[in-house]
Design a protein around this motif. Structure first.
Motif, mmCIF file in Angstrom:
data_model
loop_
_atom_site.group_PDB
_atom_site.id
_atom_site.type_symbol
_atom_site.label_atom_id
_atom_site.label_comp_id
_atom_site.label_asym_id
_atom_site.label_seq_id
_atom_site.Cartn_x
_atom_site.Cartn_y
_atom_site.Cartn_z
ATOM 1 N N MET A 105 -14.213 -29.036 -12.320
ATOM 2 C CA MET A 105 -13.697 -27.685 -12.425
ATOM 3 C C MET A 105 -13.163 -27.185 -11.085
ATOM 4 S SD MET A 105 -13.194 -25.279 -14.517
ATOM 5 C CE MET A 105 -13.224 -23.577 -14.819
ATOM 6 N N LEU A 106 -13.928 -27.404 -10.007
ATOM 7 C CA LEU A 106 -13.468 -26.970 -8.690
ATOM 8 C C LEU A 106 -12.167 -27.669 -8.323
ATOM 9 C CD1 LEU A 106 -13.831 -25.413 -6.051
ATOM 10 C CD2 LEU A 106 -15.266 -27.285 -5.232
ATOM 11 N N PHE A 107 -12.114 -28.983 -8.565
ATOM 12 C CA PHE A 107 -10.889 -29.724 -8.270
ATOM 13 C C PHE A 107 -9.714 -29.157 -9.057
ATOM 14 C CE2 PHE A 107 -7.749 -32.917 -9.328
ATOM 15 C CZ PHE A 107 -7.347 -33.317 -8.055
ATOM 16 N N ASP A 108 -9.923 -28.882 -10.327
ATOM 17 C CA ASP A 108 -8.849 -28.344 -11.167
ATOM 18 C C ASP A 108 -8.325 -27.020 -10.614
ATOM 19 O OD1 ASP A 108 -9.075 -30.514 -12.893
ATOM 20 O OD2 ASP A 108 -10.443 -29.456 -14.243
ATOM 21 N N LEU A 109 -9.236 -26.168 -10.190
ATOM 22 C CA LEU A 109 -8.836 -24.870 -9.640
ATOM 23 C C LEU A 109 -8.057 -25.034 -8.330
ATOM 24 C CD1 LEU A 109 -12.124 -22.854 -10.268
ATOM 25 C CD2 LEU A 109 -9.912 -22.544 -11.430
ATOM 26 N N LEU A 110 -8.561 -25.884 -7.448
ATOM 27 C CA LEU A 110 -7.868 -26.102 -6.178
ATOM 28 C C LEU A 110 -6.497 -26.733 -6.394
ATOM 29 C CD1 LEU A 110 -10.841 -27.350 -3.981
ATOM 30 C CD2 LEU A 110 -9.723 -25.111 -3.904
ATOM 31 N N GLU A 111 -6.410 -27.683 -7.312
ATOM 32 C CA GLU A 111 -5.137 -28.332 -7.616
ATOM 33 C C GLU A 111 -4.144 -27.330 -8.192
ATOM 34 O OE1 GLU A 111 -2.008 -30.808 -7.942
ATOM 35 O OE2 GLU A 111 -3.837 -31.114 -6.778
ATOM 36 N N ARG A 112 -4.599 -26.462 -9.092
ATOM 37 C CA ARG A 112 -3.696 -25.471 -9.692
ATOM 38 C C ARG A 112 -3.199 -24.481 -8.651
ATOM 39 N NH1 ARG A 112 0.510 -24.452 -12.077
ATOM 40 N NH2 ARG A 112 0.612 -22.554 -13.301
ATOM 41 N N LEU A 113 -4.087 -24.030 -7.768
ATOM 42 C CA LEU A 113 -3.667 -23.116 -6.695
ATOM 43 C C LEU A 113 -2.665 -23.795 -5.765
ATOM 44 C CD1 LEU A 113 -7.094 -21.414 -5.939
ATOM 45 C CD2 LEU A 113 -5.047 -20.304 -6.880
ATOM 46 N N SER A 114 -2.899 -25.065 -5.460
ATOM 47 C CA SER A 114 -1.956 -25.819 -4.623
ATOM 48 C C SER A 114 -0.600 -25.936 -5.308
ATOM 49 C CB SER A 114 -2.497 -27.213 -4.321
ATOM 50 O OG SER A 114 -3.644 -27.133 -3.538
#
Length: 185
Positions: free
Chosen positions: A1-10
């Motif tokens: 979940m954290l990775f998904d959020l960081l990837e989407r923000l990037s």
């Protein structure tokens, strides 16, 4: 979940930069190099430091730096002590460009809407970065004032690694020699 959020923000950030009219002539790597050079200290403004910070090949970064120099956004100057080294600095047009686009409008707006929670999020993301840097084999690249070599003085600071005084503004810049002051397990 954290990775998904960081990837989407990037991803949103990349889209915003790609669509910004002032950035139409810049490749993403060129913008990343400019952003780094705008935040790094005098020990960290070399082509090798840019390469290490961006985590890309020397050839890719070299070509990008040449393009930035051709566009009049950076200048190279020879190191006075080591004639084999060059330092990179932003030109006035590059600084004006970054001032016009940073921070990204969507991010500044969202931070304002979040209020105090935006500060909490920044602190948590800083902690996440420190944790990764402490436990993984990644270059430090941190702010001078958070480095184990930094000593605060009445006139700014002092770097115990280089044995040189630091101006107050230098405390807020990124250094490639950075090592975390406190190592907590």
């Amino acid at each position: 979940m954290l990775f998904d959020l960081l990837e989407r923000l990037s991803s949103l950030t990349r889209v915003w930069f790609r669509q910004h009219p002032l950035l139409a002539d810049l490749q993403p790597i060129q913008l990343s190099a400019l952003l780094y050079l705008s935040r790094c200290n005098r020990y960290s403004n070399t082509p090798l430091a840019v390469t290490e910070y961006l985590g890309l090949t020397k050839g890719t970064v070299s070509q990008s730096l040449k393009a930035l120099e051709t566009k009049g956004l950076i200048v190279k100057t020879q190191d006075q002590a080591d004639k084999r080294s060059v330092h990179l600095s932003l030109t006035a047009p590059a600084r004006a460009l970054l001032d016009a686009v940073m921070p990204p409008a969507f991010l500044a707006s969202a931070s304002t809407r979040m209020g105090e929670r935006a500060g909490d999020l920044e602190a948590l993301l800083s902690e996440l970065l420190r944790t990764i840097q402490q436990h993984e084999d990644v270059p430090g690249f941190g702010l001078c004032k958070t480095c184990r070599f930094h000593r605060k003085t009445t006139t700014g600071g002092f770097c115990e690694l280089t044995q040189e005084p630091l101006a107050p503004a230098e405390r807020e810049l990124i250094c490639r020699e950075h090592q975390l002051a406190e190592l907590t397990e």
